[in-house]
Design an enzyme around this catalytic site. Structure first.
Site, PDB file in Angstrom:
ATOM      1  N   GLY A 135      43.106  46.447  26.249  1.00  0.00           N
ATOM      2  CA  GLY A 135      44.372  45.791  26.598  1.00  0.00           C
ATOM      3  C   GLY A 135      44.278  44.307  26.273  1.00  0.00           C
ATOM      4  O   GLY A 135      44.828  43.457  26.971  1.00  0.00           O
ATOM      5  N   ALA A 136      43.568  44.001  25.166  1.00  0.00           N
ATOM      6  CA  ALA A 136      43.233  42.601  24.876  1.00  0.00           C
ATOM      7  C   ALA A 136      44.416  41.779  24.385  1.00  0.00           C
ATOM      8  O   ALA A 136      44.326  40.558  24.324  1.00  0.00           O
ATOM      9  CB  ALA A 136      42.121  42.557  23.831  1.00  0.00           C
ATOM     10  N   GLY A 161      47.188  41.487  25.879  1.00  0.00           N
ATOM     11  CA  GLY A 161      48.001  41.054  27.033  1.00  0.00           C
ATOM     12  C   GLY A 161      47.700  39.612  27.425  1.00  0.00           C
ATOM     13  O   GLY A 161      46.765  38.987  26.941  1.00  0.00           O
ATOM     14  N   PHE A 220      44.081  53.627  22.890  1.00  0.00           N
ATOM     15  CA  PHE A 220      43.169  54.065  23.958  1.00  0.00           C
ATOM     16  C   PHE A 220      43.820  55.047  24.932  1.00  0.00           C
ATOM     17  O   PHE A 220      43.197  55.480  25.890  1.00  0.00           O
ATOM     18  CB  PHE A 220      42.527  52.874  24.685  1.00  0.00           C
ATOM     19  CG  PHE A 220      43.507  51.815  25.141  1.00  0.00           C
ATOM     20  CD1 PHE A 220      44.357  52.030  26.197  1.00  0.00           C
ATOM     21  CD2 PHE A 220      43.535  50.586  24.493  1.00  0.00           C
ATOM     22  CE1 PHE A 220      45.244  51.058  26.603  1.00  0.00           C
ATOM     23  CE2 PHE A 220      44.425  49.593  24.895  1.00  0.00           C
ATOM     24  CZ  PHE A 220      45.288  49.836  25.958  1.00  0.00           C
ATOM     25  N   LYS A 274      37.641  32.602  43.778  1.00  0.00           N
ATOM     26  CA  LYS A 274      38.136  31.231  43.968  1.00  0.00           C
ATOM     27  C   LYS A 274      37.271  30.502  44.987  1.00  0.00           C
ATOM     28  O   LYS A 274      36.901  31.076  46.020  1.00  0.00           O
ATOM     29  CB  LYS A 274      39.605  31.258  44.428  1.00  0.00           C
ATOM     30  CG  LYS A 274      40.543  31.711  43.316  1.00  0.00           C
ATOM     31  CD  LYS A 274      41.988  31.547  43.724  1.00  0.00           C
ATOM     32  CE  LYS A 274      42.919  32.168  42.703  1.00  0.00           C
ATOM     33  NZ  LYS A 274      43.437  31.244  41.715  1.00  0.00           N
ATOM     34  N   HIS A 309      45.268  40.407  46.468  1.00  0.00           N
ATOM     35  CA  HIS A 309      44.958  39.009  46.787  1.00  0.00           C
ATOM     36  C   HIS A 309      45.248  38.644  48.248  1.00  0.00           C
ATOM     37  O   HIS A 309      44.438  38.011  48.914  1.00  0.00           O
ATOM     38  CB  HIS A 309      45.752  38.064  45.877  1.00  0.00           C
ATOM     39  CG  HIS A 309      45.601  38.354  44.408  1.00  0.00           C
ATOM     40  ND1 HIS A 309      44.434  38.840  43.860  1.00  0.00           N
ATOM     41  CD2 HIS A 309      46.463  38.222  43.363  1.00  0.00           C
ATOM     42  CE1 HIS A 309      44.586  38.980  42.544  1.00  0.00           C
ATOM     43  NE2 HIS A 309      45.812  38.620  42.224  1.00  0.00           N
ATOM     44  N   LYS A 350      53.955  26.347  42.481  1.00  0.00           N
ATOM     45  CA  LYS A 350      52.886  27.319  42.690  1.00  0.00           C
ATOM     46  C   LYS A 350      51.980  26.774  43.773  1.00  0.00           C
ATOM     47  O   LYS A 350      51.489  25.646  43.679  1.00  0.00           O
ATOM     48  CB  LYS A 350      52.108  27.503  41.382  1.00  0.00           C
ATOM     49  CG  LYS A 350      50.980  28.502  41.485  1.00  0.00           C
ATOM     50  CD  LYS A 350      50.469  28.860  40.091  1.00  0.00           C
ATOM     51  CE  LYS A 350      49.139  29.575  40.132  1.00  0.00           C
ATOM     52  NZ  LYS A 350      49.158  30.876  40.766  1.00  0.00           N
TER      53      LYS A 350
HETATM   54  C1  BG6 Z   1      47.643  38.247  39.210  1.00  0.00           C
HETATM   55  C2  BG6 Z   1      49.041  38.780  39.262  1.00  0.00           C
HETATM   56  O1  BG6 Z   1      46.720  39.142  39.753  1.00  0.00           O
HETATM   57  O2  BG6 Z   1      47.569  37.037  39.923  1.00  0.00           O
HETATM   58  C3  BG6 Z   1      50.016  37.760  38.725  1.00  0.00           C
HETATM   59  O3  BG6 Z   1      49.111  39.978  38.507  1.00  0.00           O
HETATM   60  C4  BG6 Z   1      49.852  36.438  39.425  1.00  0.00           C
HETATM   61  O4  BG6 Z   1      51.350  38.221  38.853  1.00  0.00           O
HETATM   62  C5  BG6 Z   1      48.400  36.007  39.401  1.00  0.00           C
HETATM   63  O5  BG6 Z   1      50.644  35.486  38.755  1.00  0.00           O
HETATM   64  C6  BG6 Z   1      48.168  34.770  40.220  1.00  0.00           C
HETATM   65  O6  BG6 Z   1      46.843  34.355  40.053  1.00  0.00           O
HETATM   66  P1  BG6 Z   1      46.475  32.831  40.114  1.00  0.00           P
HETATM   67  O7  BG6 Z   1      45.005  32.795  40.064  1.00  0.00           O
HETATM   68  O8  BG6 Z   1      47.123  32.165  38.959  1.00  0.00           O
HETATM   69  O9  BG6 Z   1      47.022  32.328  41.421  1.00  0.00           O
END
Ligand code: BG6
Length: 453
Positions: free
Chosen positions: A7-8, A10, A78, A173, A231, A320
């Site tokens: 899936g490279a 992407g 694949f 992280k 997450h 963000k």
């Molecule tokens: C990914 C999600 O796992 O985490 C994304 O699929 C999201 O939709 C991303 O944007 C966020 O990761 P980070 O490290 O940029 O906060």
């Protein structure tokens, strides 16, 4: 070493995996002889694939020309199991010298996991017990509990758990790794880390981006599967777990999984979809997929009892940011003026990495007035954008056979149980269409009146 990415073509490869591998290369963490082999269905040659990566690259890549000679591309469907025998033969022909160390990174939608794993195993590319051949699964592992269970069963019938790495890059992280140290290496926190002293906890994950080019994947996932199942729940587990009886990987995961198994959802939940989502590429008309989720839940352990946890995540927000806000209960003292505010411990994961403690102290002057004050610790203050480092750390851990920052099967299983239940409930909840952050949070405030968002 051969590091193969399925899936490279992407987003993940350009945005996270290549920058992480490049940084490891710069830091001399990769073996002398290595290849990054991208696999996809698009008709590229090596140069075309590299050009695609270069088009999406941001930042400083001073040594790029030296690094890029290690990148190659192999075109393959694949989703067709028969394609793997030719793949196996190609590896033996072209990479014979590097095959002792093989890492296969599945950066595909989860529905391709079983076929790729099966192709690798059936063709003896990955062999049980060979700890030098490993498979890394991008999150989410599975599409729901049933599929995750069946993938896992299939895998463990053929290879060992120690060859399986289920990634959740948030665990790489810095500030998430810091949670356990802050909690358990400090007497001042651990003794008050419970329902008696903590009023509520918020885990907030806002993203300003929309789904962009990832509509095809995202519409099958939504915020619950894309962010919460992994997450946010992993963060929750670290924040809420009991003290492990020792600091080893197994004991820590034993405590994390107990949190996930004891999540009790409240009815105070909300789902939203940003205005314009239906016009994005790859989104079916009338899609009800949520791009925003707000969950209020409890953890049924003696430590937490009635303490509410609020989890909020959304795309197309103003900025963000990722942070954990622990709000303590009211102080029992009252002052003539300047009512003390609730203490807060804020763990900032993004964009700044740091910890803030909000407390009350005496305002300067003749009288004893309380006034809010702040202790502020900045962790790597000059670092903006910590994501590549998370993947860097985790890829290095895979190379070194260290699975401690990867998720164990029982954690995934417990997370899917809750998400499956939420997916059912979701269909009976209204889907709030939001123009922006202000609009969706205003709506949420009417639901969660008891808490400041
Ligand atoms: C990914 C999600 O796992 O985490 C994304 O699929 C999201 O939709 C991303 O944007 C966020 O990761 P980070 O490290 O940029 O906060």
């Amino acid at each position: 070493m051969i590091f193969t990415i399925f899936g490279a073509t992407g987003d993940l490869t350009t945005k996270k995996l290549i920058p992480a591998l490049y940084n490891l290369y710069i830091e001399s963490q990769l073996p002398e002889e290595f290849t990054v082999l991208g696999i996809g269905r698009r008709d590229y040659d090596d140069a075309g694939f590299i050009a695609e990566i270069e088009a999406g690259m941001q930042g400083d890549y001073a040594e790029w020309d030296v690094f890029k000679v290690h990148i190659q591309y192999y075109r393959m469907d694949f989703s067709n199991i028969d394609a793997f025998s030719a793949f196996s033969a190609m590896l033996k022909t072209h990479y014979a010298g590097q095959l002792r160390d093989k890492i296969f990174y599945l950066a595909t939608a989860p529905r391709f996991f079983p076929i790729i794993a099966e192709g690798l195993i059936q063709n003896h590319i990955v062999v049980r017990g060979d700890l030098r051949s490993k498979i890394v699964f991008e999150k989410p592992f599975g599409e729901d509990l049933a599929s995750a269970k069946s993938y896992n069963r299939m895998l463990l019938q053929s290879i060992d758990e120690s060859q399986v790495y289920r990634i959740d890059h948030y665990l790489g992280k810095e500030m998430l790794q810091n949670i356990l140290i802050v909690r358990f290496a400090n007497k001042i926190f651990e003794n008050i880390w419970n329902f008696k002293h903590i009023d509520h906890i918020k885990i907030i994950a806002y993203e300003s981006e929309t789904v962009k080019q990832r509509g095809g994947y995202y519409d099958q996932s939504g915020a619950l599967k894309d962010m919460v199942q992994n997450h946010l729940f992993q963060t929750l587990a670290l924040v809420a777990m009991d003290s492990p009886t020792g600091l080893n990987d197994r004991l820590i995961k034993d405590e994390k999984v107990k949190v996930l198994q004891r999540i009790v959802m409240s009815d105070d939940i909300m789902f939203g979809q940003y205005a314009g989502y239906l016009d994005e590429k790859g989104i079916p008309s009338g899609s009800k997929t949520e791009t925003f989720a707000a969950l209020k839940l409890y953890i049924n352990t003696s430590r937490w009892q009635h303490t509410p946890f609020y989890l909020i995540t959304g795309k197309k927000m103003d900025e963000k940011l990722f942070r954990i806000v622990i709000t303590f209960k009211d102080s029992s003292f009252f002052f003539e003026k300047g009512q003390p505010e609730k203490n807060q411990l804020v763990i900032e994961v993004y964009p700044r990495e740091g910890i803030e403690i909000l407390f009350n102290g005496k305002a300067p002057g003749l009288q004893a007035y309380a006034m809010p004050m702040k202790l502020d610790y900045c962790h790597l203050c000059n670092t903006i954008g910590n994501t590549p480092e998370a993947y860097e750390k985790l890829i290095l851990d895979v190379i070194h056979d260290d699975a401690s920052l990867f998720t164990r099967w029982d954690e995934i299983e417990a997370s899917w149980e809750i998400i499956d239940a939420l997916e059912m409930i979701k269909h009976f909840e209204p889907l709030v269409i939001y123009e922006n952050q202000t609009a969706i949070l205003a709506k949420l405030e009417t639901l969660w009146k008891e808490v400041k968002i």
